[in-house]
Design a protein around this motif. Structure first.
Motif, PDB file in Angstrom:
ATOM      1  N   PHE A 180     -58.859  37.793  59.040  1.00 23.87           N
ATOM      2  CA  PHE A 180     -58.672  36.412  58.606  1.00 23.87           C
ATOM      3  C   PHE A 180     -59.980  35.676  58.843  1.00 23.87           C
ATOM      4  O   PHE A 180     -60.970  36.259  59.300  1.00 23.87           O
ATOM      5  N   GLY A 181     -59.992  34.407  58.544  1.00 22.79           N
ATOM      6  CA  GLY A 181     -61.218  33.636  58.682  1.00 22.79           C
ATOM      7  C   GLY A 181     -61.421  33.089  60.081  1.00 22.79           C
ATOM      8  O   GLY A 181     -60.711  33.430  61.026  1.00 22.79           O
ATOM      9  N   SER A 182     -62.409  32.220  60.197  1.00 22.73           N
ATOM     10  CA  SER A 182     -62.752  31.582  61.459  1.00 22.73           C
ATOM     11  C   SER A 182     -63.102  30.128  61.175  1.00 22.73           C
ATOM     12  O   SER A 182     -63.418  29.763  60.038  1.00 22.73           O
ATOM     13  N   THR A 183     -63.039  29.300  62.198  1.00 21.75           N
ATOM     14  CA  THR A 183     -63.524  27.925  62.060  1.00 21.75           C
ATOM     15  C   THR A 183     -64.931  27.798  62.639  1.00 21.75           C
ATOM     16  O   THR A 183     -65.417  26.702  62.889  1.00 21.75           O
ATOM     17  N   ASP A 184     -65.567  28.944  62.848  1.00 22.76           N
ATOM     18  CA  ASP A 184     -66.974  28.992  63.230  1.00 22.76           C
ATOM     19  C   ASP A 184     -67.609  30.104  62.397  1.00 22.76           C
ATOM     20  O   ASP A 184     -67.624  30.021  61.185  1.00 22.76           O
ATOM     21  N   MET A 185     -68.055  31.168  63.019  1.00 23.96           N
ATOM     22  CA  MET A 185     -68.638  32.275  62.270  1.00 23.96           C
ATOM     23  C   MET A 185     -67.699  33.476  62.260  1.00 23.96           C
ATOM     24  O   MET A 185     -66.838  33.622  63.125  1.00 23.96           O
ATOM     25  N   GLY A 186     -67.893  34.341  61.265  1.00 20.64           N
ATOM     26  CA  GLY A 186     -67.259  35.641  61.275  1.00 20.64           C
ATOM     27  C   GLY A 186     -65.797  35.663  60.894  1.00 20.64           C
ATOM     28  O   GLY A 186     -65.353  34.923  60.008  1.00 20.64           O
ATOM     29  N   VAL A 187     -65.053  36.520  61.593  1.00 24.89           N
ATOM     30  CA  VAL A 187     -63.662  36.791  61.237  1.00 24.89           C
ATOM     31  C   VAL A 187     -62.786  36.755  62.484  1.00 24.89           C
ATOM     32  O   VAL A 187     -63.270  36.722  63.617  1.00 24.89           O
ATOM     33  N   SER A 188     -61.486  36.776  62.241  1.00 32.16           N
ATOM     34  CA  SER A 188     -60.507  37.088  63.275  1.00 32.16           C
ATOM     35  C   SER A 188     -59.797  38.360  62.837  1.00 32.16           C
ATOM     36  O   SER A 188     -59.738  38.666  61.649  1.00 32.16           O
ATOM     37  N   PHE A 189     -59.277  39.102  63.801  1.00 36.42           N
ATOM     38  CA  PHE A 189     -58.710  40.420  63.521  1.00 36.42           C
ATOM     39  C   PHE A 189     -57.211  40.461  63.810  1.00 36.42           C
ATOM     40  O   PHE A 189     -56.767  39.993  64.867  1.00 36.42           O
ATOM     41  N   LEU A 190     -56.457  41.080  62.903  1.00 31.00           N
ATOM     42  CA  LEU A 190     -55.075  41.467  63.156  1.00 31.00           C
ATOM     43  C   LEU A 190     -55.024  42.984  63.055  1.00 31.00           C
ATOM     44  O   LEU A 190     -55.319  43.556  62.004  1.00 31.00           O
ATOM     45  N   VAL A 191     -54.670  43.626  64.158  1.00 32.13           N
ATOM     46  CA  VAL A 191     -54.725  45.081  64.248  1.00 32.13           C
ATOM     47  C   VAL A 191     -53.333  45.622  64.542  1.00 32.13           C
ATOM     48  O   VAL A 191     -52.696  45.232  65.519  1.00 32.13           O
ATOM     49  N   ASN A 192     -52.877  46.526  63.678  1.00 36.79           N
ATOM     50  CA  ASN A 192     -51.620  47.220  63.930  1.00 36.79           C
ATOM     51  C   ASN A 192     -51.940  48.615  64.452  1.00 36.79           C
ATOM     52  O   ASN A 192     -52.505  49.439  63.739  1.00 36.79           O
ATOM     53  N   VAL A 193     -51.578  48.861  65.716  1.00 38.09           N
ATOM     54  CA  VAL A 193     -51.895  50.132  66.360  1.00 38.09           C
ATOM     55  C   VAL A 193     -50.666  50.595  67.128  1.00 38.09           C
ATOM     56  O   VAL A 193     -50.097  49.841  67.924  1.00 38.09           O
ATOM     57  N   ASP A 194     -50.248  51.817  66.883  1.00 38.01           N
ATOM     58  CA  ASP A 194     -49.059  52.367  67.545  1.00 38.01           C
ATOM     59  C   ASP A 194     -47.873  51.402  67.459  1.00 38.01           C
ATOM     60  O   ASP A 194     -47.167  51.157  68.444  1.00 38.01           O
ATOM     61  N   ASN A 195     -47.698  50.821  66.286  1.00 37.58           N
ATOM     62  CA  ASN A 195     -46.593  49.893  65.988  1.00 37.58           C
ATOM     63  C   ASN A 195     -46.645  48.598  66.795  1.00 37.58           C
ATOM     64  O   ASN A 195     -45.622  47.935  66.991  1.00 37.58           O
ATOM     65  N   ILE A 196     -47.846  48.234  67.245  1.00 34.86           N
ATOM     66  CA  ILE A 196     -48.055  46.978  67.976  1.00 34.86           C
ATOM     67  C   ILE A 196     -49.049  46.140  67.188  1.00 34.86           C
ATOM     68  O   ILE A 196     -50.093  46.633  66.759  1.00 34.86           O
ATOM     69  N   ASN A 197     -48.738  44.857  66.990  1.00 41.43           N
ATOM     70  CA  ASN A 197     -49.637  43.942  66.282  1.00 41.43           C
ATOM     71  C   ASN A 197     -50.430  43.120  67.294  1.00 41.43           C
ATOM     72  O   ASN A 197     -49.855  42.348  68.072  1.00 41.43           O
ATOM     73  N   ILE A 198     -51.749  43.277  67.241  1.00 42.43           N
ATOM     74  CA  ILE A 198     -52.649  42.585  68.158  1.00 42.43           C
ATOM     75  C   ILE A 198     -53.564  41.673  67.348  1.00 42.43           C
ATOM     76  O   ILE A 198     -54.173  42.104  66.364  1.00 42.43           O
ATOM     77  N   PHE A 199     -53.654  40.417  67.778  1.00 41.30           N
ATOM     78  CA  PHE A 199     -54.527  39.449  67.100  1.00 41.30           C
ATOM     79  C   PHE A 199     -55.634  39.021  68.050  1.00 41.30           C
ATOM     80  O   PHE A 199     -55.373  38.610  69.186  1.00 41.30           O
ATOM     81  N   HIS A 200     -56.882  39.131  67.584  1.00 41.73           N
ATOM     82  CA  HIS A 200     -58.025  38.619  68.346  1.00 41.73           C
ATOM     83  C   HIS A 200     -58.687  37.547  67.487  1.00 41.73           C
ATOM     84  O   HIS A 200     -59.152  37.813  66.387  1.00 41.73           O
ATOM     85  N   ALA A 201     -58.731  36.339  68.001  1.00 47.16           N
ATOM     86  CA  ALA A 201     -59.131  35.183  67.199  1.00 47.16           C
ATOM     87  C   ALA A 201     -60.632  35.061  66.989  1.00 47.16           C
ATOM     88  O   ALA A 201     -61.068  34.317  66.094  1.00 47.16           O
ATOM     89  N   GLY A 202     -61.437  35.760  67.796  1.00 44.46           N
ATOM     90  CA  GLY A 202     -62.873  35.518  67.692  1.00 44.46           C
ATOM     91  C   GLY A 202     -63.164  34.057  68.020  1.00 44.46           C
ATOM     92  O   GLY A 202     -62.749  33.553  69.065  1.00 44.46           O
ATOM     93  N   ASP A 203     -63.850  33.361  67.129  1.00 45.02           N
ATOM     94  CA  ASP A 203     -64.120  31.934  67.332  1.00 45.02           C
ATOM     95  C   ASP A 203     -63.221  31.047  66.471  1.00 45.02           C
ATOM     96  O   ASP A 203     -63.560  29.887  66.204  1.00 45.02           O
ATOM     97  N   LEU A 204     -62.098  31.581  66.026  1.00 43.65           N
ATOM     98  CA  LEU A 204     -61.116  30.742  65.335  1.00 43.65           C
ATOM     99  C   LEU A 204     -60.442  29.848  66.369  1.00 43.65           C
ATOM    100  O   LEU A 204     -59.766  30.319  67.278  1.00 43.65           O
ATOM    101  N   ASN A 205     -60.644  28.550  66.230  1.00 41.18           N
ATOM    102  CA  ASN A 205     -60.064  27.599  67.177  1.00 41.18           C
ATOM    103  C   ASN A 205     -60.102  26.200  66.571  1.00 41.18           C
ATOM    104  O   ASN A 205     -60.819  25.944  65.599  1.00 41.18           O
ATOM    105  N   TRP A 206     -59.355  25.316  67.157  1.00 41.48           N
ATOM    106  CA  TRP A 206     -59.406  23.894  66.795  1.00 41.48           C
ATOM    107  C   TRP A 206     -60.495  23.278  67.661  1.00 41.48           C
ATOM    108  O   TRP A 206     -60.258  22.823  68.764  1.00 41.48           O
TER     109      TRP A 206
END
Length: 226
Positions: free
Chosen positions: A101-127
Motif C-alpha cells: 500500500f502507499g505511505s504518507t511519507d516515502m515508500g510503501v507499507s506492507f501486508l504480508v500473508n505468511v503461514d495463514n497469518i496477515n502481518i501489516f508493517h506501516a513503514g512511514d504511513l502515519n497521520w
C-alpha cells in the motif's frame, strides 16, 4: 486474541523480526543486534530513510543463501536478486503473499500473508500532525492518511506494526488510534519511537477500553510470543 504461534523481536525503532512456523521475516532493520535464523528468510525495507534501511542487510546473504529481499522502489539498488515494489503491487515468494500500500511519507507499507497469518508493517504511513504545519497542510495530511487507511480496512490483519511517534507531542496517538478503530487488527505493536519506550505505555492508556491487544515495549531485543 487467538494464539498466532509466532515470535516477534523488537530490534530497534521500526525494526522487527517475525518468526513463523516456516519463515523468518525482517522488517525495516537499520541498526541493532539481530540473530538470523537458518530458515527461509524475507527481508523488507519500506523506504530509503536511514532509520528504515541499512545496506548492511545484504551481507546476510553470506550466512544464509535462502534469503530474499523485498524493497520499496525508492531504494535505488541494481541487483537481480532483489524484488522492488511500488505501492499497490502484489508479489508471491514461495508460499508468502505480499501486497503493498502507499505511505504518507516515502515508500510503501506492507501486508504480508505468511503461514495463514496477515502481518501489516506501516513503514512511514502515519497521520503526521505537526504543530508547525499550516492548517492547509494538516488537512491535506489527514485526507491522504484516511484515504490510505480506507484501502486497507477491508483486509483482516492479525498483527500490525504502526508508528506511535513522540515527536508529534499531543498528537502522537492520532494515526494509531484511527488505524485501530478503522482496521481493527487483532494485535498492534507500536514503533517509530526511537528510544522513548514510555510512549508505548502512554498509547495503551490512551486506548484503554479498546478490544485490540496492544503490546507494551520497554527495551531493544524484547521478545514477544503471540
Amino acid at each position: 486474541m487467538d494464539k498466532l504461534n509466532i515470535t516477534v523481536e523488537h530490534i530497534s525503532h521500526s525494526g522487527f523480526t517475525v518468526e513463523t512456523k516456516n519463515f523468518y521475516l525482517v522488517f525495516d532493520y537499520h541498526k541493532g543486534d539481530i540473530s538470523l535464523k537458518d530458515k527461509k528468510t524475507i527481508v523488507f525495507a519500506s523506504h530509503s530513510h536511514m532509520d528504515h534501511f541499512n545496506p548492511a542487510i545484504f551481507k546476510w546473504r553470506d550466512a544464509n543463501k535462502n534469503i530474499n529481499y523485498v524493497l520499496s522502489s525508492d531504494i535505488d539498488i541494481e541487483d537481480e536478486e532483489i524484488y522492488s515494489m511500488r505501492p499497490y503491487e502484489e508479489l508471491a515468494l514461495d508460499d508468502v503473499k505480499i501486497k503493498t500500500f502507499g505511505s504518507t511519507d516515502m515508500g510503501v507499507s506492507f501486508l504480508v500473508n505468511v503461514d495463514n497469518i496477515n502481518i501489516f508493517h506501516a513503514g512511514d504511513l502515519n497521520w503526521w500532525y505537526w504543530e508547525d504545519d499550516t492548517e492547509e497542510e494538516k488537512l491535506s495530511m489527514e485526507k491522504s492518511f484516511k484515504e490510505e487507511i480506507s484501502k486497507i480496512k477491508d483486509f483482516h490483519i492479525d498483527l500490525a506494526f504502526f508508528p506511535v511517534d513522540p515527536r508529534l507531542e499531543t498528537a502522537f496517538n492520532l494515526g494509531g488510534e484511527y488505524f485501530i478503530e478503522e482496521v481493527n487488527p487483532n494485535c498492534f505493536i507500536p514503533m517509530h519511537f526511537g528510544d522513548k519506550f514510555s510512549i508505548t505505555t502512554d498509547f495503551i492508556h490512551k486506548m484503554k477500553g479498546n478490544m485490540c491487544t496492544i503490546i507494551e515495549l520497554n527495551r531493544k531485543n524484547q521478545i514477544i510470543s503471540l
